[in-house]
Design a protein around this motif. Sequence first.
Motif, PDB file in Angstrom:
ATOM      1  N   ARG A  79      23.341  -5.136 -15.253  1.00 35.29           N
ATOM      2  CA  ARG A  79      22.896  -3.895 -15.902  1.00 35.29           C
ATOM      3  C   ARG A  79      23.065  -2.668 -15.101  1.00 35.29           C
ATOM      4  NH1 ARG A  79      21.208  -1.617 -20.450  1.00 35.29           N
ATOM      5  NH2 ARG A  79      20.081   0.420 -20.362  1.00 35.29           N
ATOM      6  N   SER A  80      24.018  -1.678 -15.527  1.00 35.24           N
ATOM      7  CA  SER A  80      24.325  -0.560 -14.938  1.00 35.24           C
ATOM      8  C   SER A  80      23.887   0.725 -15.879  1.00 35.24           C
ATOM      9  CB  SER A  80      25.503  -0.359 -14.435  1.00 35.24           C
ATOM     10  OG  SER A  80      25.850   1.061 -14.185  1.00 35.24           O
ATOM     11  N   ASP A  81      22.744   1.505 -15.555  1.00 29.93           N
ATOM     12  CA  ASP A  81      22.541   2.678 -16.577  1.00 29.93           C
ATOM     13  C   ASP A  81      23.992   3.452 -16.787  1.00 29.93           C
ATOM     14  OD1 ASP A  81      20.033   1.622 -16.914  1.00 29.93           O
ATOM     15  OD2 ASP A  81      19.056   2.898 -15.413  1.00 29.93           O
ATOM     16  N   GLN A  86      27.992   5.681 -20.306  1.00 35.08           N
ATOM     17  CA  GLN A  86      29.539   6.083 -20.392  1.00 35.08           C
ATOM     18  C   GLN A  86      30.106   5.221 -21.346  1.00 35.08           C
ATOM     19  OE1 GLN A  86      30.769   6.537 -16.423  1.00 35.08           O
ATOM     20  NE2 GLN A  86      29.209   8.166 -15.993  1.00 35.08           N
ATOM     21  N   ALA A  87      29.783   3.860 -21.309  1.00 32.74           N
ATOM     22  CA  ALA A  87      30.778   2.931 -22.031  1.00 32.74           C
ATOM     23  C   ALA A  87      30.068   2.014 -23.280  1.00 32.74           C
ATOM     24  CB  ALA A  87      31.520   2.171 -20.949  1.00 32.74           C
ATOM     25  N   THR A  89      28.134  -0.243 -22.843  1.00 37.10           N
ATOM     26  CA  THR A  89      27.860  -1.531 -22.397  1.00 37.10           C
ATOM     27  C   THR A  89      27.004  -1.821 -20.896  1.00 37.10           C
ATOM     28  OG1 THR A  89      28.770  -3.667 -21.726  1.00 37.10           O
ATOM     29  CG2 THR A  89      30.098  -1.900 -21.244  1.00 37.10           C
ATOM     30  N   PRO A  90      26.493  -2.495 -20.890  1.00 31.18           N
ATOM     31  CA  PRO A  90      25.633  -2.662 -19.487  1.00 31.18           C
ATOM     32  C   PRO A  90      26.401  -2.902 -18.290  1.00 31.18           C
ATOM     33  CG  PRO A  90      24.371  -4.266 -21.229  1.00 31.18           C
ATOM     34  CD  PRO A  90      25.761  -3.840 -21.666  1.00 31.18           C
ATOM     35  N   SER A  91      27.602  -3.572 -18.374  1.00 32.13           N
ATOM     36  CA  SER A  91      28.543  -3.879 -17.418  1.00 32.13           C
ATOM     37  C   SER A  91      29.974  -3.937 -17.752  1.00 32.13           C
ATOM     38  CB  SER A  91      28.390  -5.113 -16.783  1.00 32.13           C
ATOM     39  OG  SER A  91      29.323  -5.526 -15.834  1.00 32.13           O
ATOM     40  N   VAL A  92      30.767  -3.022 -17.703  1.00 33.36           N
ATOM     41  CA  VAL A  92      32.174  -2.690 -18.046  1.00 33.36           C
ATOM     42  C   VAL A  92      32.990  -4.030 -17.460  1.00 33.36           C
ATOM     43  CG1 VAL A  92      34.478  -1.633 -17.739  1.00 33.36           C
ATOM     44  CG2 VAL A  92      32.381  -0.277 -18.104  1.00 33.36           C
TER      45      VAL A  92
END
Length: 128
Positions: A79-81, A86-87, A89-92
């Motif tokens: 998970r990336s805030d 920005q996208a 989703t938690p992880s592009v």
Amino acid sequence: MMVAGIGSRKGVTAGDVRAAIETALEAHGLTMTALSALATGEIKRDEPAIFLAARDLDLPVLVISDAALQSVSSGTVSRSDASQAQAGTPSVSEASALAAAGKGAKLFGPRIVLGPVTCAIAISGDVP
């Protein structure tokens, strides 16, 4: 089909992208020849380093729509805030790999972070 999903900060180099792919493959005991494609989200369509790295590796780049990323987001493990904001989703990198590898795809593990690039490896669900 085995796919390397790529996420990155802006302005990375093709060398940064290749290094992240190599590190992710090595972490899972895989080789570059196992890859069928690179994948990234629509948000990275204009990031030249991803496309340059793919050209160097003689692999296609699959650009995954935001809707497709969101549809597989429940299968991500990282998970990336920033990625979420920005996208959507938690992880592009993880969502790109999953979406590109198709229905029933599985991640080999969480994304690998190498400096400004993330890479996740997924394999299609039709492989035993």
